[in-house]
Write a protein that holds these residues in place. Structure first.
Motif, PDB file in Angstrom:
ATOM      1  N   SER A 214       6.800  -3.552   0.627  1.00  0.00           N
ATOM      2  CA  SER A 214       7.471  -2.369   1.160  1.00  0.00           C
ATOM      3  C   SER A 214       6.812  -1.938   2.467  1.00  0.00           C
ATOM      4  O   SER A 214       5.609  -2.134   2.669  1.00  0.00           O
ATOM      5  N   LYS A 215       7.605  -1.346   3.350  1.00  0.00           N
ATOM      6  CA  LYS A 215       7.048  -0.817   4.598  1.00  0.00           C
ATOM      7  C   LYS A 215       6.080   0.333   4.324  1.00  0.00           C
ATOM      8  O   LYS A 215       5.282   0.701   5.179  1.00  0.00           O
ATOM      9  N   SER A 216       6.168   0.898   3.127  1.00  0.00           N
ATOM     10  CA  SER A 216       5.259   1.991   2.764  1.00  0.00           C
ATOM     11  C   SER A 216       3.951   1.477   2.152  1.00  0.00           C
ATOM     12  O   SER A 216       3.067   2.266   1.827  1.00  0.00           O
TER      13      SER A 216
ATOM     14  N   LYS B 111       0.276   0.033   1.670  1.00  0.00           N
ATOM     15  CA  LYS B 111      -0.969   0.266   2.397  1.00  0.00           C
ATOM     16  C   LYS B 111      -1.652  -1.080   2.622  1.00  0.00           C
ATOM     17  O   LYS B 111      -1.975  -1.800   1.668  1.00  0.00           O
TER      18      LYS B 111
ATOM     19  N   SER C 195       2.110  -0.101   8.038  1.00  0.00           N
ATOM     20  CA  SER C 195       0.904   0.695   8.230  1.00  0.00           C
ATOM     21  C   SER C 195      -0.300  -0.180   7.909  1.00  0.00           C
ATOM     22  O   SER C 195      -0.525  -0.531   6.750  1.00  0.00           O
TER      23      SER C 195
END
Length: 243
Positions: free
Chosen positions: A50-52, A54, A75
């Protein structure tokens, strides 16, 4: 837990070399072909997350790969032993208006809590370490900071590849089987082993920039067919439990 060793705290990159690093190695067409192959291995892993998520890069240097990942919407934090290299990366991040956490740290003694990240990766770091013992402890540290069900991508110089000629500098080499042994002993499993640079990185510049795309295409083909005999291997690990 990782084994305790009295490792030296050192980095190969001074402020002067940090200034020249990207331009000297990756500004030519041949250098860019090498860069895109390395980047593709990291992006293949990130594209499955996911782009979310970490993410952290261990041994991020001036952010050659990290910046590409950030610009793609991920991120990605960074750790490196060279404050000069991180200084150049900080400049790049500020130019893009990005804010990522950067830490001066030895790769075998990361300043992160257990299970802090979803993904950790390293490129062009393990071959520069002082020994196999250090390199293996870096892998264990990366697994420690990644949550269960997370991934660790390890890149290294492949010891199984036939060595031809004399190397100009000492290089730490590992086999895929050695990485698998470290992983399984720490509660992780090998998901994928990929190869790159079957023809060697030097071949990209050997025939000049004009022919580097042709060399790249041949290299990709042979690397897919014979991954365990490439000069570099990329091993993806899945962390199954807290280390």
């Amino acid at each position: 837990m990782k084994e305790e060793h009295d490792f030296k705290v050192q980095t190969a990159y001074s402020h002067e070399s940090a200034e020249k690093y990207d331009k000297a190695r990756f500004s030519s067409r041949a250098g860019m072909e090498v860069h895109f192959i390395e980047l593709s291995k990291v992006m293949r892993l990130l594209d499955q997350t996911s782009k979310s998520a970490k993410v952290v890069e261990i041994g991020c240097g001036t952010g050659r790969i990290l910046m590409e990942c950030v610009e793609a919407g991920y991120s990605v934090d960074g750790a490196d032993a060279s404050s000069s290299m991180l200084g150049k990366l900080q400049e790049k991040l500020e130019e893009k208006g990005a804010s990522q956490s950067l830490d001066v740290a030895e790769a075998a003694k990361l300043p992160y809590e257990d299970n802090s990240y979803d993904v950790a990766y390293t490129v062009r770091l393990l071959n520069q370490t002082e020994s196999k013992a250090y390199a293996k402890n870096v892998i264990i540290e990366m697994m420690r900071i990644v949550r269960p069900e997370g991934r660790v991508l390890v890149e290294c110089v492949n010891e199984q590849r036939l060595q031809m000629g004399r190397n100009r500098r000492r290089t730490t080499r590992l086999k895929a089987s050695e990485i698998e042994e470290v992983a399984t002993s720490s509660g992780a499993t090998v998901e994928r082993v990929e190869g790159a640079f079957f023809l060697g990185m030097g071949s990209f510049g050997l025939f000049g920039d004009a022919f580097s795309p042709v060399v790249s295409n041949f290299d990709k083909m042979f690397s897919r067919l014979f991954p365990r005999y490439c000069s570099r291997i990329y091993v993806t690990l899945k962390v199954n439990k807290s280390i």
